[in-house]
Write a protein that holds these residues in place. Sequence first.
Motif, PDB file in Angstrom:
ATOM      1  N   LEU A  14       0.841  -1.097   0.073  1.00  0.00           N
ATOM      2  CA  LEU A  14      -0.301   0.206   0.484  1.00  0.00           C
ATOM      3  C   LEU A  14       1.077   1.608  -0.087  1.00  0.00           C
ATOM      4  CD1 LEU A  14      -2.555   0.950   0.247  1.00  0.00           C
ATOM      5  CD2 LEU A  14      -2.142   0.684   2.832  1.00  0.00           C
ATOM      6  N   THR A  15       1.057   2.322  -1.074  1.00  0.00           N
ATOM      7  CA  THR A  15       1.413   3.279  -1.028  1.00  0.00           C
ATOM      8  C   THR A  15       0.884   4.207   0.179  1.00  0.00           C
ATOM      9  OG1 THR A  15      -0.287   4.762  -2.466  1.00  0.00           O
ATOM     10  CG2 THR A  15       1.919   3.024  -2.814  1.00  0.00           C
ATOM     11  N   VAL A  16       1.492   5.394  -0.037  1.00  0.00           N
ATOM     12  CA  VAL A  16       0.977   6.944   1.027  1.00  0.00           C
ATOM     13  C   VAL A  16       0.123   7.240   0.574  1.00  0.00           C
ATOM     14  CG1 VAL A  16       3.388   6.665   1.937  1.00  0.00           C
ATOM     15  CG2 VAL A  16       3.033   8.223   0.366  1.00  0.00           C
ATOM     16  N   GLY A  17       0.043   7.136  -0.910  1.00  0.00           N
ATOM     17  CA  GLY A  17      -1.230   7.773  -1.397  1.00  0.00           C
ATOM     18  C   GLY A  17      -2.362   6.971  -1.378  1.00  0.00           C
ATOM     19  N   GLY A  18      -2.393   5.711  -1.040  1.00  0.00           N
ATOM     20  CA  GLY A  18      -2.943   4.777  -1.083  1.00  0.00           C
ATOM     21  C   GLY A  18      -3.911   4.411  -2.394  1.00  0.00           C
ATOM     22  N   ALA A  19      -2.612   4.269  -3.135  1.00  0.00           N
ATOM     23  CA  ALA A  19      -2.363   3.077  -4.893  1.00  0.00           C
ATOM     24  C   ALA A  19      -2.099   2.137  -3.743  1.00  0.00           C
ATOM     25  CB  ALA A  19      -1.842   3.602  -5.974  1.00  0.00           C
ATOM     26  N   THR A  20      -1.782   0.684  -4.752  1.00  0.00           N
ATOM     27  CA  THR A  20      -0.681  -0.050  -4.557  1.00  0.00           C
ATOM     28  C   THR A  20      -0.472  -0.397  -5.311  1.00  0.00           C
ATOM     29  OG1 THR A  20      -2.069  -1.119  -5.744  1.00  0.00           O
ATOM     30  CG2 THR A  20      -3.478  -1.328  -3.507  1.00  0.00           C
ATOM     31  N   CYS A  42       3.129  -0.473  -9.951  1.00  0.00           N
ATOM     32  CA  CYS A  42       2.276   1.116  -9.083  1.00  0.00           C
ATOM     33  C   CYS A  42       0.910   0.861  -9.805  1.00  0.00           C
ATOM     34  CB  CYS A  42       3.000   1.817  -9.195  1.00  0.00           C
ATOM     35  SG  CYS A  42       1.938   3.360  -8.082  1.00  0.00           S
ATOM     36  N   SER A  43      -0.661   1.271  -9.259  1.00  0.00           N
ATOM     37  CA  SER A  43      -1.324   0.849 -10.002  1.00  0.00           C
ATOM     38  C   SER A  43      -1.901   2.697  -9.794  1.00  0.00           C
ATOM     39  CB  SER A  43      -2.784   0.642  -8.935  1.00  0.00           C
ATOM     40  OG  SER A  43      -2.718   0.813  -7.494  1.00  0.00           O
ATOM     41  N   GLY A  44      -1.232   3.450  -8.821  1.00  0.00           N
ATOM     42  CA  GLY A  44      -1.523   4.906  -9.621  1.00  0.00           C
ATOM     43  C   GLY A  44      -0.547   5.944  -9.669  1.00  0.00           C
ATOM     44  N   CYS A  45       0.592   5.305 -10.582  1.00  0.00           N
ATOM     45  CA  CYS A  45       1.531   6.182 -11.452  1.00  0.00           C
ATOM     46  C   CYS A  45       2.531   4.719 -12.269  1.00  0.00           C
ATOM     47  CB  CYS A  45       2.448   6.507 -10.448  1.00  0.00           C
ATOM     48  SG  CYS A  45       4.450   6.235 -10.223  1.00  0.00           S
ATOM     49  N   PRO A  46       2.802   5.378 -13.167  1.00  0.00           N
ATOM     50  CA  PRO A  46       3.225   4.480 -14.373  1.00  0.00           C
ATOM     51  C   PRO A  46       4.435   3.813 -13.541  1.00  0.00           C
ATOM     52  CG  PRO A  46       2.747   7.215 -15.351  1.00  0.00           C
ATOM     53  CD  PRO A  46       2.889   7.008 -13.539  1.00  0.00           C
ATOM     54  N   ALA A  47       4.842   3.885 -12.438  1.00  0.00           N
ATOM     55  CA  ALA A  47       6.071   4.089 -12.546  1.00  0.00           C
ATOM     56  C   ALA A  47       6.275   1.971 -12.171  1.00  0.00           C
ATOM     57  CB  ALA A  47       6.523   3.834 -11.257  1.00  0.00           C
ATOM     58  N   TYR A  48       7.296   0.974 -12.816  1.00  0.00           N
ATOM     59  CA  TYR A  48       7.130  -0.578 -13.214  1.00  0.00           C
ATOM     60  C   TYR A  48       8.320  -0.418 -13.334  1.00  0.00           C
ATOM     61  CZ  TYR A  48       8.327  -0.292 -17.768  1.00  0.00           C
ATOM     62  OH  TYR A  48       8.460  -0.947 -18.909  1.00  0.00           O
ATOM     63  N   GLU A  86       6.719   3.665   0.161  1.00  0.00           N
ATOM     64  CA  GLU A  86       6.910   4.519   0.605  1.00  0.00           C
ATOM     65  C   GLU A  86       7.438   5.873   0.921  1.00  0.00           C
ATOM     66  OE1 GLU A  86       9.640   2.982   2.570  1.00  0.00           O
ATOM     67  OE2 GLU A  86       9.346   1.278   3.459  1.00  0.00           O
ATOM     68  N   THR A  87       7.222   6.101  -0.780  1.00  0.00           N
ATOM     69  CA  THR A  87       7.053   7.639  -1.805  1.00  0.00           C
ATOM     70  C   THR A  87       6.567   7.977  -2.223  1.00  0.00           C
ATOM     71  OG1 THR A  87       8.751   6.620  -3.245  1.00  0.00           O
ATOM     72  CG2 THR A  87      10.266   7.526  -1.531  1.00  0.00           C
ATOM     73  N   CYS A  88       5.882   6.840  -2.965  1.00  0.00           N
ATOM     74  CA  CYS A  88       4.268   7.630  -4.081  1.00  0.00           C
ATOM     75  C   CYS A  88       3.399   7.868  -3.179  1.00  0.00           C
ATOM     76  CB  CYS A  88       4.568   6.966  -4.671  1.00  0.00           C
ATOM     77  SG  CYS A  88       2.576   6.903  -6.048  1.00  0.00           S
ATOM     78  N   ARG A  89       3.002   9.052  -3.852  1.00  0.00           N
ATOM     79  CA  ARG A  89       2.009  10.140  -3.022  1.00  0.00           C
ATOM     80  C   ARG A  89       0.676  10.019  -4.440  1.00  0.00           C
ATOM     81  NH1 ARG A  89       2.400  12.322   1.104  1.00  0.00           N
ATOM     82  NH2 ARG A  89       4.262  11.701   2.236  1.00  0.00           N
ATOM     83  N   ALA A  90       0.949   8.804  -5.633  1.00  0.00           N
ATOM     84  CA  ALA A  90      -0.423   9.501  -6.253  1.00  0.00           C
ATOM     85  C   ALA A  90      -1.785   8.543  -6.210  1.00  0.00           C
ATOM     86  CB  ALA A  90       0.193   8.548  -7.851  1.00  0.00           C
ATOM     87  N   VAL A  91      -2.688   9.366  -6.262  1.00  0.00           N
ATOM     88  CA  VAL A  91      -3.755   8.530  -5.900  1.00  0.00           C
ATOM     89  C   VAL A  91      -4.298   7.654  -6.771  1.00  0.00           C
ATOM     90  CG1 VAL A  91      -5.910   9.549  -4.673  1.00  0.00           C
ATOM     91  CG2 VAL A  91      -4.032  10.604  -4.574  1.00  0.00           C
ATOM     92  N   PRO A  92      -5.132   6.457  -6.569  1.00  0.00           N
ATOM     93  CA  PRO A  92      -5.666   6.345  -7.379  1.00  0.00           C
ATOM     94  C   PRO A  92      -6.408   6.544  -7.974  1.00  0.00           C
ATOM     95  CG  PRO A  92      -5.844   4.453  -5.570  1.00  0.00           C
ATOM     96  CD  PRO A  92      -4.945   6.086  -4.784  1.00  0.00           C
ATOM     97  N   ARG A  93      -6.942   6.753  -9.513  1.00  0.00           N
ATOM     98  CA  ARG A  93      -8.559   6.990 -10.342  1.00  0.00           C
ATOM     99  C   ARG A  93      -9.243   6.026  -9.849  1.00  0.00           C
ATOM    100  NH1 ARG A  93      -9.489   9.692 -15.229  1.00  0.00           N
ATOM    101  NH2 ARG A  93      -7.262   9.063 -15.884  1.00  0.00           N
TER     102      ARG A  93
END
Length: 96
Positions: A14-20, A42-48, A86-93
């Motif tokens: 679980l990311t800090v932004g609430g994505a996974t 990451c489901s919140g941003c394009p990082a993989y 721990e660092t991703c703050r992107a919020v899932p759509r």
Amino acid sequence: MPETWPAGVIARYLTVGGATVDLTSRLNVMTPPEPFATLAACSGCPAYQEFSHWRLIWQLEGGQDEEHHPAAADKDARAWAQAHAETCRAVPRPTA
Ligand SMILES: [Zn+2]
């Protein structure tokens, strides 16, 4: 909030932004398919990041060899997923 994981997910962070950040096995096209890499996405941003189960080993005599290390790939993938979560703050759509 236990929700069912998509098929094939090995681990979820679980990311800090609430994505996974989901870890899945990448399968080759052989029959039966075999995993050749562990994918952390990451489901919140394009990082993989993809972690190959095969490591190139350089020989002392020159030349190179491939060794199969799925556990090492999983370990690296988990470390990447943990660090990204721990660092991703992107919020899932929101799903409608
Ligand atoms: Zn992210």
